[in-house]
Design a protein around this motif. Structure first.
Motif, PDB file in Angstrom:
ATOM      1  N   ILE A   1       8.579  -1.843  -8.208  1.00  0.00           N
ATOM      2  CA  ILE A   1       8.355  -1.437  -6.815  1.00  0.00           C
ATOM      3  C   ILE A   1       7.073  -0.615  -6.709  1.00  0.00           C
ATOM      4  CG2 ILE A   1       9.253   0.016  -4.964  1.00  0.00           C
ATOM      5  CD1 ILE A   1      12.063  -0.901  -5.832  1.00  0.00           C
ATOM      6  N   ALA A   2       6.851   0.299  -7.650  1.00  0.00           N
ATOM      7  CA  ALA A   2       5.631   1.103  -7.628  1.00  0.00           C
ATOM      8  C   ALA A   2       4.395   0.225  -7.785  1.00  0.00           C
ATOM      9  CB  ALA A   2       5.686   2.153  -8.727  1.00  0.00           C
ATOM     10  N   GLY A   3       4.477  -0.786  -8.598  1.00  0.00           N
ATOM     11  CA  GLY A   3       3.361  -1.707  -8.777  1.00  0.00           C
ATOM     12  C   GLY A   3       3.033  -2.457  -7.501  1.00  0.00           C
ATOM     13  N   TRP A   4       4.054  -2.946  -6.812  1.00  0.00           N
ATOM     14  CA  TRP A   4       3.814  -3.673  -5.568  1.00  0.00           C
ATOM     15  C   TRP A   4       3.293  -2.754  -4.472  1.00  0.00           C
ATOM     16  CZ3 TRP A   4       2.779  -8.450  -5.044  1.00  0.00           C
ATOM     17  CH2 TRP A   4       3.289  -9.385  -5.932  1.00  0.00           C
ATOM     18  N   VAL A   5       3.780  -1.516  -4.453  1.00  0.00           N
ATOM     19  CA  VAL A   5       3.255  -0.553  -3.475  1.00  0.00           C
ATOM     20  C   VAL A   5       1.774  -0.307  -3.734  1.00  0.00           C
ATOM     21  CG1 VAL A   5       3.359   1.864  -2.761  1.00  0.00           C
ATOM     22  CG2 VAL A   5       5.460   0.538  -2.966  1.00  0.00           C
ATOM     23  N   LEU A   6       1.392  -0.196  -4.989  1.00  0.00           N
ATOM     24  CA  LEU A   6      -0.017  -0.015  -5.332  1.00  0.00           C
ATOM     25  C   LEU A   6      -0.846  -1.219  -4.894  1.00  0.00           C
ATOM     26  CD1 LEU A   6      -2.172   1.688  -6.745  1.00  0.00           C
ATOM     27  CD2 LEU A   6      -1.582   0.497  -8.854  1.00  0.00           C
ATOM     28  N   VAL A   7      -0.336  -2.416  -5.084  1.00  0.00           N
ATOM     29  CA  VAL A   7      -1.042  -3.626  -4.653  1.00  0.00           C
ATOM     30  C   VAL A   7      -1.246  -3.614  -3.152  1.00  0.00           C
ATOM     31  CG1 VAL A   7      -0.795  -6.130  -4.408  1.00  0.00           C
ATOM     32  CG2 VAL A   7      -0.330  -5.039  -6.598  1.00  0.00           C
ATOM     33  N   VAL A   8      -0.223  -3.254  -2.405  1.00  0.00           N
ATOM     34  CA  VAL A   8      -0.331  -3.236  -0.940  1.00  0.00           C
ATOM     35  C   VAL A   8      -1.322  -2.165  -0.493  1.00  0.00           C
ATOM     36  CG1 VAL A   8       0.958  -2.744   1.178  1.00  0.00           C
ATOM     37  CG2 VAL A   8       1.955  -4.207  -0.572  1.00  0.00           C
ATOM     38  N   VAL A   9      -1.296  -1.000  -1.108  1.00  0.00           N
ATOM     39  CA  VAL A   9      -2.219   0.073  -0.737  1.00  0.00           C
ATOM     40  C   VAL A   9      -3.665  -0.333  -1.013  1.00  0.00           C
ATOM     41  CG1 VAL A   9      -2.943   2.417  -1.340  1.00  0.00           C
ATOM     42  CG2 VAL A   9      -0.540   1.929  -0.928  1.00  0.00           C
ATOM     43  N   VAL A  10      -3.919  -0.944  -2.151  1.00  0.00           N
ATOM     44  CA  VAL A  10      -5.277  -1.393  -2.469  1.00  0.00           C
ATOM     45  C   VAL A  10      -5.710  -2.484  -1.491  1.00  0.00           C
ATOM     46  CG1 VAL A  10      -6.671  -2.589  -4.204  1.00  0.00           C
ATOM     47  CG2 VAL A  10      -5.186  -0.713  -4.877  1.00  0.00           C
ATOM     48  N   ALA A  11      -4.820  -3.397  -1.145  1.00  0.00           N
ATOM     49  CA  ALA A  11      -5.159  -4.447  -0.184  1.00  0.00           C
ATOM     50  C   ALA A  11      -5.481  -3.851   1.183  1.00  0.00           C
ATOM     51  CB  ALA A  11      -4.004  -5.445  -0.076  1.00  0.00           C
ATOM     52  N   MET A  12      -4.713  -2.853   1.605  1.00  0.00           N
ATOM     53  CA  MET A  12      -4.996  -2.202   2.887  1.00  0.00           C
ATOM     54  C   MET A  12      -6.343  -1.485   2.854  1.00  0.00           C
ATOM     55  SD  MET A  12      -1.165  -0.776   3.843  1.00  0.00           S
ATOM     56  CE  MET A  12      -1.838   0.716   4.465  1.00  0.00           C
ATOM     57  N   LEU A  13      -6.651  -0.817   1.754  1.00  0.00           N
ATOM     58  CA  LEU A  13      -7.918  -0.110   1.625  1.00  0.00           C
ATOM     59  C   LEU A  13      -9.099  -1.084   1.663  1.00  0.00           C
ATOM     60  CD1 LEU A  13      -9.418   2.567   1.026  1.00  0.00           C
ATOM     61  CD2 LEU A  13      -9.178   2.023  -1.398  1.00  0.00           C
ATOM     62  N   VAL A  14      -8.984  -2.177   0.947  1.00  0.00           N
ATOM     63  CA  VAL A  14     -10.052  -3.175   0.916  1.00  0.00           C
ATOM     64  C   VAL A  14     -10.247  -3.776   2.295  1.00  0.00           C
ATOM     65  CG1 VAL A  14     -10.624  -5.479   0.016  1.00  0.00           C
ATOM     66  CG2 VAL A  14      -9.852  -3.690  -1.539  1.00  0.00           C
ATOM     67  N   THR A  15      -9.167  -4.045   2.999  1.00  0.00           N
ATOM     68  CA  THR A  15      -9.260  -4.614   4.334  1.00  0.00           C
ATOM     69  C   THR A  15      -9.868  -3.621   5.311  1.00  0.00           C
ATOM     70  OG1 THR A  15      -7.312  -5.929   3.859  1.00  0.00           O
ATOM     71  CG2 THR A  15      -7.950  -5.742   6.162  1.00  0.00           C
ATOM     72  N   ARG A  16      -9.449  -2.355   5.218  1.00  0.00           N
ATOM     73  CA  ARG A  16      -9.981  -1.316   6.117  1.00  0.00           C
ATOM     74  C   ARG A  16     -11.479  -1.105   5.925  1.00  0.00           C
ATOM     75  NH1 ARG A  16      -8.323   0.654  10.707  1.00  0.00           N
ATOM     76  NH2 ARG A  16      -7.728   2.784  10.460  1.00  0.00           N
ATOM     77  N   LEU A  17     -11.930  -1.198   4.678  1.00  0.00           N
ATOM     78  CA  LEU A  17     -13.348  -0.989   4.387  1.00  0.00           C
ATOM     79  C   LEU A  17     -14.188  -2.221   4.702  1.00  0.00           C
ATOM     80  CD1 LEU A  17     -13.109   0.994   1.042  1.00  0.00           C
ATOM     81  CD2 LEU A  17     -13.667   1.887   3.294  1.00  0.00           C
ATOM     82  N   GLY A  18     -13.542  -3.310   5.034  1.00  0.00           N
ATOM     83  CA  GLY A  18     -14.260  -4.522   5.387  1.00  0.00           C
ATOM     84  C   GLY A  18     -14.872  -5.234   4.202  1.00  0.00           C
TER      85      GLY A  18
END
Length: 47
Positions: free
Chosen positions: A28-45
């Motif tokens: 679960i912690a691994g998937w949360v990290l994946v989602v957070v990184v994906a959100m950060l990458v998307t937010r930064l464009g």
């Protein structure tokens, strides 16, 4: 140091265990990290 002492020392180093009882938490912690990184990458464009 005898062979038995060397084996005992080698097994008590704190490495990963075969009987992993917190695999679900790590998964679960691994998937949360994946989602957070994906959100950060998307937010930064960057995608």
């Amino acid at each position: 140091m005898s062979a038995a002492t060397a084996t005992l020392t080698r097994t008590l180093t704190g490495g990963p265990k075969d009987d992993d009882d917190n695999g679900l938490v790590e998964n679960i912690a691994g998937w949360v990290l994946v989602v957070v990184v994906a959100m950060l990458v998307t937010r930064l464009g960057l995608v």
